[in-house]
Design an enzyme around this catalytic site. Structure first.
Site, mmCIF file in Angstrom:
data_model
loop_
_atom_site.group_PDB
_atom_site.id
_atom_site.type_symbol
_atom_site.label_atom_id
_atom_site.label_comp_id
_atom_site.label_asym_id
_atom_site.label_seq_id
_atom_site.Cartn_x
_atom_site.Cartn_y
_atom_site.Cartn_z
ATOM 1 N N ASP A 246 0.817 -1.210 0.000
ATOM 2 C CA ASP A 246 0.000 0.000 0.000
ATOM 3 C C ASP A 246 0.848 1.255 0.000
ATOM 4 O O ASP A 246 2.040 1.211 0.268
ATOM 5 C CB ASP A 246 -0.785 0.061 1.315
ATOM 6 C CG ASP A 246 -2.005 -0.804 1.272
ATOM 7 O OD1 ASP A 246 -2.298 -1.349 0.208
ATOM 8 O OD2 ASP A 246 -2.662 -0.910 2.318
ATOM 9 N N LYS A 268 -3.671 3.112 -2.561
ATOM 10 C CA LYS A 268 -4.858 3.916 -2.852
ATOM 11 C C LYS A 268 -4.715 5.239 -2.118
ATOM 12 O O LYS A 268 -4.449 5.247 -0.926
ATOM 13 C CB LYS A 268 -6.113 3.214 -2.318
ATOM 14 C CG LYS A 268 -6.510 2.018 -3.136
ATOM 15 C CD LYS A 268 -7.624 1.264 -2.485
ATOM 16 C CE LYS A 268 -7.102 0.383 -1.361
ATOM 17 N NZ LYS A 268 -8.115 -0.467 -0.774
ATOM 18 N N GLY A 299 -0.301 -0.884 5.803
ATOM 19 C CA GLY A 299 0.125 0.028 6.866
ATOM 20 C C GLY A 299 -0.574 -0.314 8.179
ATOM 21 O O GLY A 299 -1.725 -0.756 8.181
ATOM 22 N N MET A 381 -8.304 8.819 9.750
ATOM 23 C CA MET A 381 -8.834 9.461 8.540
ATOM 24 C C MET A 381 -9.735 10.632 8.917
ATOM 25 O O MET A 381 -10.819 10.803 8.354
ATOM 26 C CB MET A 381 -9.610 8.433 7.699
ATOM 27 C CG MET A 381 -8.709 7.358 7.133
ATOM 28 S SD MET A 381 -9.607 6.017 6.358
ATOM 29 C CE MET A 381 -9.938 4.957 7.734
HETATM 30 C C1 LIG Z 1 -6.858 3.450 5.854
HETATM 31 S S1 LIG Z 1 -6.344 3.864 7.454
HETATM 32 C C2 LIG Z 1 -5.242 2.537 7.746
HETATM 33 C C3 LIG Z 1 -4.941 2.346 9.175
HETATM 34 C C4 LIG Z 1 -3.965 1.238 9.400
HETATM 35 N N1 LIG Z 1 -4.511 -0.040 9.007
HETATM 36 C C5 LIG Z 1 -3.496 1.185 10.860
HETATM 37 O O1 LIG Z 1 -3.784 0.186 11.559
HETATM 38 O O2 LIG Z 1 -2.801 2.102 11.281
HETATM 39 C C6 LIG Z 1 -5.303 5.235 7.179
HETATM 40 C C7 LIG Z 1 -5.297 6.236 8.328
HETATM 41 O O3 LIG Z 1 -4.514 5.747 9.403
HETATM 42 C C8 LIG Z 1 -3.871 6.831 10.045
HETATM 43 N N2 LIG Z 1 -2.420 6.605 9.950
HETATM 44 C C9 LIG Z 1 -1.794 5.598 9.358
HETATM 45 N N3 LIG Z 1 -0.462 5.683 9.517
HETATM 46 C C10 LIG Z 1 -0.251 6.779 10.249
HETATM 47 C C11 LIG Z 1 0.905 7.428 10.777
HETATM 48 N N4 LIG Z 1 2.153 6.914 10.568
HETATM 49 N N5 LIG Z 1 0.753 8.552 11.514
HETATM 50 C C12 LIG Z 1 -0.473 9.075 11.737
HETATM 51 N N6 LIG Z 1 -1.599 8.507 11.272
HETATM 52 C C13 LIG Z 1 -1.490 7.380 10.545
HETATM 53 C C14 LIG Z 1 -4.301 8.107 9.330
HETATM 54 O O4 LIG Z 1 -5.412 8.608 10.014
HETATM 55 C C15 LIG Z 1 -4.679 7.550 7.977
HETATM 56 O O5 LIG Z 1 -5.610 8.413 7.328
#
Ligand SMILES: C[S@@+](CC[C@H](N)C(=O)[O-])C[C@H]1O[C@@H](n2cnc3c(N)ncnc32)[C@H](O)[C@@H]1O
Length: 460
Positions: A246, A268, A299, A381
């Site tokens: 991703d 995406k 992620g 998000m």
């Molecule tokens: C589609 S979600 C995926 C979350 C992911 N599966 C997790 O467990 O962290 C994406 C959102 O996760 C958050 N996010 C992911 N990585 C991040 C990071 N390194 N720092 C801050 N927010 C993060 C943000 O809010 C982002 O819009």
């Protein structure tokens, strides 16, 4: 080769340990919970009760005599008094035992290698006593790449050895079979303790007409710091033939994968679905059916706003062996590096991971039920709708003075932490010019980040 590692079956082997200090206890721990018969002598005083393992035999508070050593296979002596150690060594050798006087190579017949113990599978690293710490470091490096359940794989191989021999008499063909079996889903299933499925898969493989079958691991890559990968994630990454990843997975993590693995980017951006979800799933299935070890790298954690559940379902429906490896989700990583405890005995009795984005036409979070005090909200998000979310929480009764924080690029070198109040959350996000992924925190605990701000600045 300057030393030779041999293996001694421990079934009914008599092992004698002499001494009561930490070096003796370390040797004792090696043999507890093995089939060996362990005899323990402590001529230099009773061992410390707290340090003694619960399953240890009761030590005899004297030196072993010739009759105590009769039939002994290995004798470990860890005594400060080297003359006494020498005397016991002479008696032990007369009884036919091999002797190790701890830290005294000149008085010993053998050295203990640094060991990785996986029950049936044991790996030893030896330096002939010249660099035991180096051996220990090498062991640690190897330990990380060996599945914890390796013994299940070896046991299954033992169980099926005669069947395989009977059906595949040709030695080279048999070797190819085992190579395939140990690299394929059968071994992965066995290592995970899914023995019945592993047995079925090995037997299927024995039927040489069976098509190649790969395996899929849906892996959480954590927030982007490679050091926050789990040992298991690292192991499957280093073993993968194909990595489907991703946008949230940075190069620093991908660099830890096998160099020659095929990499497929299916990232995406919101509103810009570069590869639709059903095509990603079709790709995972196709690669697995081509016999590849596929890692679907996502992620954070695959099951936290990661659509990992849908991918798991799709693999199961297609009959592809699939495993999920959890990852450190963004809320945990951001909280840790920003110094925001998610719960706190005085300030937060609950934490909720919530998303501010619903799928088009889907159910939105019920903010009125999340507006209570002493409750930390980690909002994924949430940046596009920060103002609206804050307004809804305040309309439902959450005070505008509630501490809030925004963590961008949490757990990465370019992390930024902004703190303020719920009633200024929208303005904070607008003014921050965010470019990386960001998480919002709302709750009394968010105030703690101010006291920790220097930490994240130092990290950046
Ligand atoms: C589609 S979600 C995926 C979350 C992911 N599966 C997790 O467990 O962290 C994406 C959102 O996760 C958050 N996010 C992911 N990585 C991040 C990071 N390194 N720092 C801050 N927010 C993060 C943000 O809010 C982002 O819009």
């Amino acid at each position: 080769m300057r030393v030779f590692l041999a293996s001694i079956p421990l079934e009914a082997a008599k092992i004698v340990i002499v001494g009561a200090g930490e070096p003796a206890l370390a040797k004792l721990r090696l043999f507890l919970n093995t089939p060996a018969e362990v005899a323990w002598f402590a001529p230099d005083g009773a061992p410390d009760r707290i340090e003694t393992p619960l399953t240890a035999p009761t030590p005899l508070l004297r030196a072993p005599e010739a009759e105590d050593l009769a039939g002994a296979r290995l004798v470990f002596i860890a005594l400060g008094d080297l003359d006494q150690a020498r005397r016991i060594g002479v008696l032990a050798r007369a009884a036919g035992a091999q002797v190790n006087v701890v830290d005294q190579p000149a008085l010993s017949d053998f050295q203990t290698p640094a060991l990785i113990d996986r029950d049936e599978v044991v790996v030893g690293v030896a330096t002939g006593g010249s660099a035991p710490i180096l051996a220990r470091d090498i062991r640690t490096a190897i330990e990380g790449v060996l599945p914890a359940g390796l013994a299940h794989v070896a046991r299954l191989a033992r169980e099926l050895r005669d069947t395989v021999k009977a059906s595949t008499p040709d030695f080279m063909a048999r070797r190819r079979f085992w190579e395939k079996a140990f690299r394929g889903p059968a071994a992965t299933l066995a290592a995970e303790g899914r023995t019945a499925e592993a047995r079925r898969e090995m037997l299927r493989l024995l039927n040489l007409a069976a098509p190649e079958q790969g395996v899929v691991h849906i892996v959480g890559a954590g927030p982007g710091d490679p050091e926050l990968l789990t040992l298991k994630a690292l192991r499957v990454l280093q073993d993968a033939d194909v990595i489907i990843h991703d946008r949230l997975v940075p190069e620093a993590v991908l660099e830890r994968a096998r160099r020659d693995a095929k990499r497929l980017y299916v990232g995406k951006a919101r509103g810009d679905h570069s590869v639709p979800q059903d095509q990603i799933e079709a790709l995972m299935i196709a690669e697995a059916r081509a016999g590849h070890r596929v890692v679907r790298l996502k992620g954070g954690d695959p099951f936290v706003f990661g659509r990992g559940g849908e991918e798991l379902e799709a693999m199961r429906a297609a009959g592809v062996p699939v495993f999920v490896v959890p990852g450190v989700t963004a809320a945990l990583a951001c909280a840790a590096s920003a110094g925001i405890p998610l719960t706190h005995r005085d300030h937060a009795q609950a934490v909720t991971f919530v998303t501010a984005q619903a799928k088009p036409g889907g159910v939105e979070a019920d903010w009125s039920r999340l507006a209570g005090p002493n409750h930390t909200l980690a909002i994924y998000m949430g940046t596009d709708r920060a103002e609206e979310t804050a307004a809804r929480l305040m309309a439902a009764g959450r005070s505008g003075a509630t501490p809030a924080a925004v963590v961008e690029n949490g757990g990465r070198p370019d992390e930024r932490v902004l703190t303020g109040r719920l009633n200024e959350l929208g303005a904070m996000v607008r003014g921050a010019n965010l470019t990386g992924p960001a998480l919002l925190f709302v709750g009394e605990t968010a105030a703690f980040s101010a006291t920790q701000a220097h930490l994240s600045e130092a990290a950046a």
